[in-house]
Design a protein around this motif. Structure first.
Motif, PDB file in Angstrom:
ATOM      1  N   ASN A   1       6.047  -2.480  11.029  1.00  0.00           N
ATOM      2  CA  ASN A   1       5.858  -3.926  10.920  1.00  0.00           C
ATOM      3  C   ASN A   1       4.556  -4.315  10.230  1.00  0.00           C
ATOM      4  O   ASN A   1       4.289  -5.509  10.067  1.00  0.00           O
ATOM      5  CB  ASN A   1       5.903  -4.577  12.308  1.00  0.00           C
ATOM      6  N   THR A   2       3.736  -3.375   9.826  1.00  0.00           N
ATOM      7  CA  THR A   2       2.491  -3.728   9.131  1.00  0.00           C
ATOM      8  C   THR A   2       2.792  -3.961   7.658  1.00  0.00           C
ATOM      9  O   THR A   2       3.563  -3.240   7.032  1.00  0.00           O
ATOM     10  CB  THR A   2       1.439  -2.619   9.274  1.00  0.00           C
ATOM     11  N   ASP A   3       2.167  -4.988   7.116  1.00  0.00           N
ATOM     12  CA  ASP A   3       2.377  -5.321   5.709  1.00  0.00           C
ATOM     13  C   ASP A   3       1.428  -4.538   4.808  1.00  0.00           C
ATOM     14  O   ASP A   3       1.804  -4.099   3.730  1.00  0.00           O
ATOM     15  CB  ASP A   3       2.161  -6.823   5.482  1.00  0.00           C
ATOM     16  N   ASP A   4       0.191  -4.369   5.256  1.00  0.00           N
ATOM     17  CA  ASP A   4      -0.821  -3.699   4.453  1.00  0.00           C
ATOM     18  C   ASP A   4      -0.998  -2.272   4.969  1.00  0.00           C
ATOM     19  O   ASP A   4      -1.388  -2.037   6.104  1.00  0.00           O
ATOM     20  CB  ASP A   4      -2.152  -4.463   4.556  1.00  0.00           C
TER      21      ASP A   4
ATOM     22  N   THR B   1      -3.112   0.526  10.921  1.00  0.00           N
ATOM     23  CA  THR B   1      -2.234   1.652  10.601  1.00  0.00           C
ATOM     24  C   THR B   1      -2.815   2.957  11.115  1.00  0.00           C
ATOM     25  O   THR B   1      -2.059   3.867  11.453  1.00  0.00           O
ATOM     26  CB  THR B   1      -1.997   1.745   9.080  1.00  0.00           C
ATOM     27  N   ASP B   2      -4.152   3.057  11.170  1.00  0.00           N
ATOM     28  CA  ASP B   2      -4.759   4.255  11.743  1.00  0.00           C
ATOM     29  C   ASP B   2      -4.421   4.363  13.230  1.00  0.00           C
ATOM     30  O   ASP B   2      -4.140   5.450  13.734  1.00  0.00           O
ATOM     31  CB  ASP B   2      -6.278   4.236  11.568  1.00  0.00           C
TER      32      ASP B   2
END
Length: 135
Positions: A63-66, A72-73
């Protein structure tokens, strides 16, 4: 040299004083069954926690865009630690099975059987060996 020798002798006495001893009474069937149940519960908790953490990491990462975001880590760490926690459940399941086998009882019982005798059935008992494994 004399001080070193005395120190080593005292160290040996201290190590012996804090060592484990064997229990005076052996474990009973109930002790092994309780230990097996506790280890099995712990194994299921580790397995479900590992799967839940991995699922949260995968859903969060998807669900993360970037991709270069700091979150993300975190999701990547969750994806890596989840399976490790789930793999940590394996020794608990193995120990649980081992303790359950130790609690198995072997007994001699008499089973009723029907023997045909001149046109009728006669009930008799026959000795039988039974293994009971209780979970």
């Amino acid at each position: 040299m004399k001080k070193t020798f005395i120190f080593l002798i005292l160290l040996l006495f201290i190590i012996k004083g804090f060592s484990q001893t064997t229990p005076s009474t052996p474990f009973s069937k109930e002790d092994y069954l309780e230990k097996s149940k506790t280890q099995k519960t712990t194994g299921w908790i580790f397995l479900s926690a590992g799967l839940a953490i991995t699922t949260v990491g995968i859903i969060g990462f998807a669900n993360t865009d970037d991709i270069y975001d700091n979150s993300t880590d975190t999701y990547g760490a969750l994806i890596l630690t989840g399976p490790l926690i789930a793999l940590g459940s394996i020794p608990f399941f193995i120990s649980s099975g081992s303790n359950a086998r130790k609690a198995a009882t072997l007994s001699l019982n008499y089973q009723p059987i029907h023997i045909p005798n001149q046109g009728s059935l006669v009930q008799s008992s026959q000795p039988s060996l039974s293994v009971t494994i209780t979970f």
